[in-house]
Scaffold this motif. Structure first.
Motif, PDB file in Angstrom:
ATOM      1  N   GLU A  90       5.191  -1.309   8.885  1.00 41.01           N
ATOM      2  CA  GLU A  90       5.273  -2.766   8.788  1.00 41.01           C
ATOM      3  C   GLU A  90       4.747  -3.325  10.107  1.00 41.01           C
ATOM      4  O   GLU A  90       5.452  -3.330  11.106  1.00 41.01           O
ATOM      5  CB  GLU A  90       6.709  -3.218   8.541  1.00 41.01           C
ATOM      6  CG  GLU A  90       6.846  -4.714   8.327  1.00 41.01           C
ATOM      7  CD  GLU A  90       8.269  -5.111   7.956  1.00 41.01           C
ATOM      8  OE1 GLU A  90       8.634  -6.269   8.215  1.00 41.01           O
ATOM      9  OE2 GLU A  90       9.013  -4.274   7.412  1.00 41.01           O
TER      10      GLU A  90
ATOM     11  N   SER B 266      10.700  -7.208   6.147  1.00 43.74           N
ATOM     12  CA  SER B 266      11.844  -6.470   5.612  1.00 43.74           C
ATOM     13  C   SER B 266      13.123  -6.903   6.317  1.00 43.74           C
ATOM     14  O   SER B 266      13.092  -7.366   7.462  1.00 43.74           O
ATOM     15  CB  SER B 266      11.645  -4.966   5.796  1.00 43.74           C
ATOM     16  OG  SER B 266      11.681  -4.631   7.176  1.00 43.74           O
TER      17      SER B 266
ATOM     18  N   PRO C  40       9.288  -4.351   1.079  1.00 40.85           N
ATOM     19  CA  PRO C  40       9.673  -5.695   0.640  1.00 40.85           C
ATOM     20  C   PRO C  40       9.239  -5.968  -0.789  1.00 40.85           C
ATOM     21  O   PRO C  40       8.306  -5.351  -1.302  1.00 40.85           O
ATOM     22  CB  PRO C  40       8.915  -6.605   1.624  1.00 40.85           C
ATOM     23  CG  PRO C  40       7.715  -5.806   2.008  1.00 40.85           C
ATOM     24  CD  PRO C  40       8.152  -4.361   1.999  1.00 40.85           C
TER      25      PRO C  40
END
Length: 271
Positions: A142, A72, A52
């Motif tokens: 993530e 994201s 991101p």
């Protein structure tokens, strides 16, 4: 199902029709389909999360600011699919009764659409299919939220197929009052000590590009402790209201709002 989730991830809606998101379709085209073994009916689908972009912040003197890594686009799409199916299981399948539009509202908020459930219906109608199971493994690159769903199972028995089909029919009915709801993780909190309100930013897709966007929301100071907890946990939150567009600046919710975790909406089965 993933394509429908990619469109609903940008803005909740009960039906997509031909208005699939171009940006959502671009994300889904990056998905990779694998096969576990010959003869298996398990189809792994992988979406690689992209790094991101950082959030530029210029805090004002005397204002406490806290920000976190944005979600994201790929994670948002996958999360939307997982939460929509979870909502459908809890609000439609578990009560096992004639579905009403009020029962489907949490499903829509979570990202469920007529098109997504139509694909579920098609899968359950295939000969030899006893159930449709979706499992989700979240990439450690993530960190997933604490409430990220991991497994949803929908049996192919007659009652379940009927509930899915009736839900698709309900979602096909035009709605005169469109749902005004913002969902997403909290990515920014600011509060001047002593002030009665603070401001948060909820990550939402940009309406014009593939980059992330945000909607700013004024909240009451007494809620900031739990809001900080939700941001730290990566919790998806929900707010309702009128969104004001501001040229050159992030959109903002018109009135003071009370964010609630999406999981609270999904956990309470209708009476």
């Amino acid at each position: 199902m993933l394509r429908a989730a990619a469109t609903a991830a940008r803005r909740p809606r009960q039906s997509i029709g031909s208005n699939y998101s171009r940006i959502g379709d671009e994300i889904v085209r990056e998905a990779q389909l694998a096969h576990t073994e010959v003869g298996s009916f398990v189809f792994p689908v992988m979406l690689k999360v992209s790094p991101p972009e950082p959030l530029p912040e210029t805090p004002l003197p005397g204002v406490d600011v806290n920000s976190t890594r944005p979600e994201s686009p790929e994670r948002r799409v996958t999360r939307t699919l997982a939460q929509a199916l979870t909502a459908f299981e809890k609000h439609i399948l578990q009560p096992a009764r004639e579905p009403r539009m009020s029962d489907l509202t949490p499903v829509i908020i979570a990202g469920g659409t007529k098109e997504m459930l139509a694909q579920v219906s098609n899968a359950l109608s295939e000969p030899g299919v006893s159930w449709l199971e979706t499992g989700f493994t979240w990439a450690p690159a993530e960190a997933p939220s604490a409430d990220a769903p991991t497994r949803v199972v929908i049996p192919a028995e007659n009652d379940s197929r009927t509930l899915v089909a009736k839900s698709v029919k309900l979602l096909s009915t035009p709605k005169s009052d469109p749902l005004r709801v913002i969902t997403g993780p909290i990515i920014h909190i600011s509060h001047a000590p002593g002030e009665a309100t603070g401001e948060i930013a909820i990550q939402t897709p940009s309406p014009t590009s593939s980059r992330y966007g945000r909607v700013e929301v004024v909240v009451r100071a007494e809620q900031l402790t739990e809001i900080h907890h939700w941001m730290d946990q990566g919790t998806t939150v929900v707010v309702h209201g009128v969104v004001e567009r501001r040229p050159g600046r992030p959109a903002k919710l018109k009135d003071i709002a009370t964010p609630r975790p999406l999981d609270d909406t999904l956990a309470i089965a209708p009476q």
